[in-house]
Each structure stands twice: as C-alpha cells, then as structure tokens.
Design a protein around this motif. Sequence first.
Motif: not given
Length: 572
Positions: A410-415, A357-370, A273-279
């Motif tokens: 790049t990809r972005m994690p679901f949470r 729902d899309l990200m929960a299924r694959q675990g991330y948002l793909d760069s092509s979708q973004m 999550g964002i807290d992980d990117y912060l820490s």
Amino acid sequence: MQDAVDPWDRMLHAGMAKFTRGVSPASLMLAWSDWAIHLAAQPMRSTQVMMVHPWLRAVASASQALQPQADTSPTPGAHEHDRRLADPAWDAWPFAMYREAYRAGARWLDDMSTGVPGVEQHHEQIVAFAARHLLGIGSPANLPATHPEVLRKTLASAGLNLLQGALNWREDLQRNLQGLPPPGAEAFTPGVQVAATPGKVVLRNALMELIQYSPTTPTVHPEPLLIMSAWIMKYYILDLSPHNSLIRYLVEQGHTVFAISWKNVDAGDRDLGIDDYLSLGLMASLDAVRAIVPGQRVHALGYCLGGTLLAIGAAAMARDHDDRLASVTLLAAQTDFSEPGELGLFIDESQLSFVEDLMARQGYLDSSQMAGAFALLRPVDLIWSPMVRSYLMGERAPLNDLMAWNADGTRMPFRMHADYLRSLFLDNSLAQGKYQVAGQPVSLGDIEVPVFVVGTVSDHVAPWRSVYKLNLLCDTDITFVLTDGGHNAGIVNEPGHGRRHYRALHRARNAPYVPPDKFVAEAAQVDGSWWPALHRWLAAHSGARRKPPRMFHAASGHAPLCDAPGTYVRTR
C-alpha cells in the motif's frame, strides 16, 4: 524565488531516490565524514586497526581453516554476520577457509567502523550498518564459485540451474517493471483464499471501509471488538487463510468483531494527515460500532502503526472523558520512539528532508520504496537468500499466504507520513506528552482502561524493548506478552503451530515497574500461541455471554454495502 527553486530541487531528489531506494546520500556522507575525520585524528589507533589486526587475523584464520576438522560443528562466531555460514556444508575445505576469511574481514570492519572517539552515536551506527551491508555483498554464501550447495547443483545439472536462474531473473525484472506481483500471488486472492471470513461492509468513507463479521457461536460476549491494522499494510494480515486468521479465531471464540480496511491512497490524498486517520478511521468506526451494538463499550485492538494511532486516540478520549473504550490491545506497536532499533538509522533531519522531497513530488510514499527500507534491515532473509535460491540455485520458493500479502503493498500519503516520521520518530512527542490532538496535547498516562500489549522477539520494525516502554508511560493495568517470531510471523501465530512459545507479565494499576531484563528472566515460558491468552484476557474484561445482536440491519443506520472483504482491499 524560493518557491520557484524548490520544485526543481525536489525533482532532483526524487530522481536520486529511485537509485538510492529512498536513502539520502547526504545523510550517508555526513555520517562517513564524521567517522573519517575522527578516525584520521587517531593515527595510532587507525594504524593498528588497518595494518596490524588484519594480518594477525588473516594468519590465524588461514591456519585454523587448514587444520583437519575433527569436530564438524561450526566455528564459534564464524556466522555472526551471515548465519547461512553456520550450515555444516561450510566446514569442509576450501569452504571453511572462505568462511574464516569472511569472518576476519567482518571483525576488521567492526573494529574500523565502531569505537572511534568523538563520532556521534547516530553516525557511528550508520557507518557500521553500511559497512555490514558492503561486507554482505561479498559473503561467500552469495557467490556461485564459493557456495558449496550451488557448486554441487551446477555440477549435477551441467549448469542448468544457472540457466533457470537467468530465466527467473528476467521474469522478475519484467514483473517489477510492469508493477506485477511475484509469481504465485494469483493463488491468494482477497475474498477467496485469504480475507475470506464471512462478513459485510457496514460503513465506507473517503479513507476506510468498516467490516462487521458474522457470528458463528450461539452466544457472544456483549462488548464488540474493533480491529485496526496499520495503513502501511492491507488489513488482511489479520485475516489470512482460514487456519491462521486472527479475526476468524476471535469470531469463533464468541466475539463480535469489526475491522477497518484502509483505502490504498493515491496522489489525490496527499494532504491526509494523522488527524484524518484518527477522525475518519478510529472515531468514525467507534460511532458506527456503537450504533450497531448500542449500549456497550468497545474493545479496541491496533496492530503496528494502527496500534500507535489507537494509543493516541485512547489518550485523547481519556483526556476528553470519552468512555466508549472497554480495553486497548496493542500488537507490535510503539508509543516511545527513543530506541526504535535499526529503523532509526533512517530517521534524521537529512533523511527526512530527502524523503519529504520524494513524497512531495509524487504525493505519497510508494510501497516498493517502503519495502526497500525494510529489506535493508534484514538483508540475509529478504535480499540475499531469495536471490541465491532463485538466481543461483534456479529454484522458486513456493509462495505462501504471508508472502503474498507482503507483496500486496500500500501507499502512504505525503502529509501523514511526514508528520508521523517527524512528530513520533524524530521528536518522540507522544512519549513526551507533546503530541497534539484537536489542538491540545495528549498523555498516555491518562489512559485508565486495561491494556494488553504484544511484542515479538525478533521484530526489526517495532523492537520489543521499545514496545515494552509503554510500562514507563502508562500506570493502568497492563498485561505484556513477549512471543517468538518477527513483526508479522510473531503476530500471525495461530494455535497448533509447532515450536511457538511466549512469556507474559501482568502489572496491576500503579504497581512497581519491572525492567525488561527482569521480566525475561522471571516470566515463565508458555508453549503454544498467545492467541488464547488474548481471548481469555478479553473474556475476563467482558460481561456474561448472550445471544448475538441483530446483524446487518438498517435500523442502526449502517445497512450492509457489500460482502467482506469490501472494495478498498482490492485496489493496488
């Protein structure tokens, strides 16, 4: 029971998203229903718009297009929906008639989709946006039979341009199916042609690598500079070719530069999550930089989402009386999301639920979708013009370093992405003082270090007026720079680049607020790149120059792990 049903619903939504490029059909239907119901409740208005206006405009447009063109300048407003129609080639008959018919249709769609009493503003914006895209498909600049340049080339080459275009289309299709970059990307390899500024990776954790760059000047400013780009992009947008690398430029001006290179996440990183990117990102990097350059406060620079994260971190540090920062620089970074521009069209409960729902299924948002969402914001530049050139003209646009970087997604994690969209975009919690770090809210008003902010005139991702709103949230010393260009090209704005200019405003701590329109009207235009202005500002908030500190030594606990640009930047 609910837990057993949700996976099937998410599987359905994930399958639908492949065909809609991540756009929620339910969100579109809600907007259309709101518009259609209210339009039906206005029978006199709808009759006038649907029956009277089209005929009057069609007759006027046709008569205007058939008149001799004594003046070859484009018809005012004819290209307001497609600026390609401003080219003088469209002034000749019958192409002027095509242009005027397109103009009449555009005005009619505007009248139909906007100004209907009772329609929710967000729904009206979605309907108008969708109408413009549907209209854009039929633009005469997209069709071979109505495009003057395509027709000329087809006649001159006996149709070979269309044959070559078909071959280009087949190659692009194969590359897309195989997940390969566009033709020519192999000429821009990180560490060779791009991301080539000399340095070492001095820290690696589960989320990022920290790069320290080698000094090139006999003396340096004592305060180090930490650069943090967004994790929705590879960091080397700020270290492209040697001539347009902001990192190389700052090193050559005598700054001790560090940069964060984010890991390209996969399904196993879904819970970051964002807290992980912060820490693991900002705070871990500050610890390392301070260990390598002890006793010095740190200048921090953040770009795009990296700038938003930096603002959150700076507010949390101010709240906790952490004085490690010497200054903050934000490049095309929003802190108030109440007016995010057309990107806000994709932000509502229906759309976010669909994307989750899309990200929960694959675990991330793909760069092509973004990338698909960003392309919808600039369809002429990112969809139609490349297609016409490649598939109708049969020409391949030469790939440059910025285009190659843009294809290195790049990809972005679901949470993280779900929290980012809900907390910042939908709820605007950071601007309202409700965003929490370590269980406690943070306020941008607590930031006391000087801040340098850059907005770009034609930014579709972080509109400059939205970026400018930091002036309403923070009372510290702020220098705001407005430069020409877009979200990427406005930042990659090296000295010596022709036709560049910017405006700057300095607002002292607790000075009165200057509205954006007044700023534009009164700030003098400065020709050239804004990079020297950033260097001068950093130098003014730094101590006297001295010999560079010892570089890449183990005593700090951060011995070099490998040469820059590291390993994370090479992952796809």
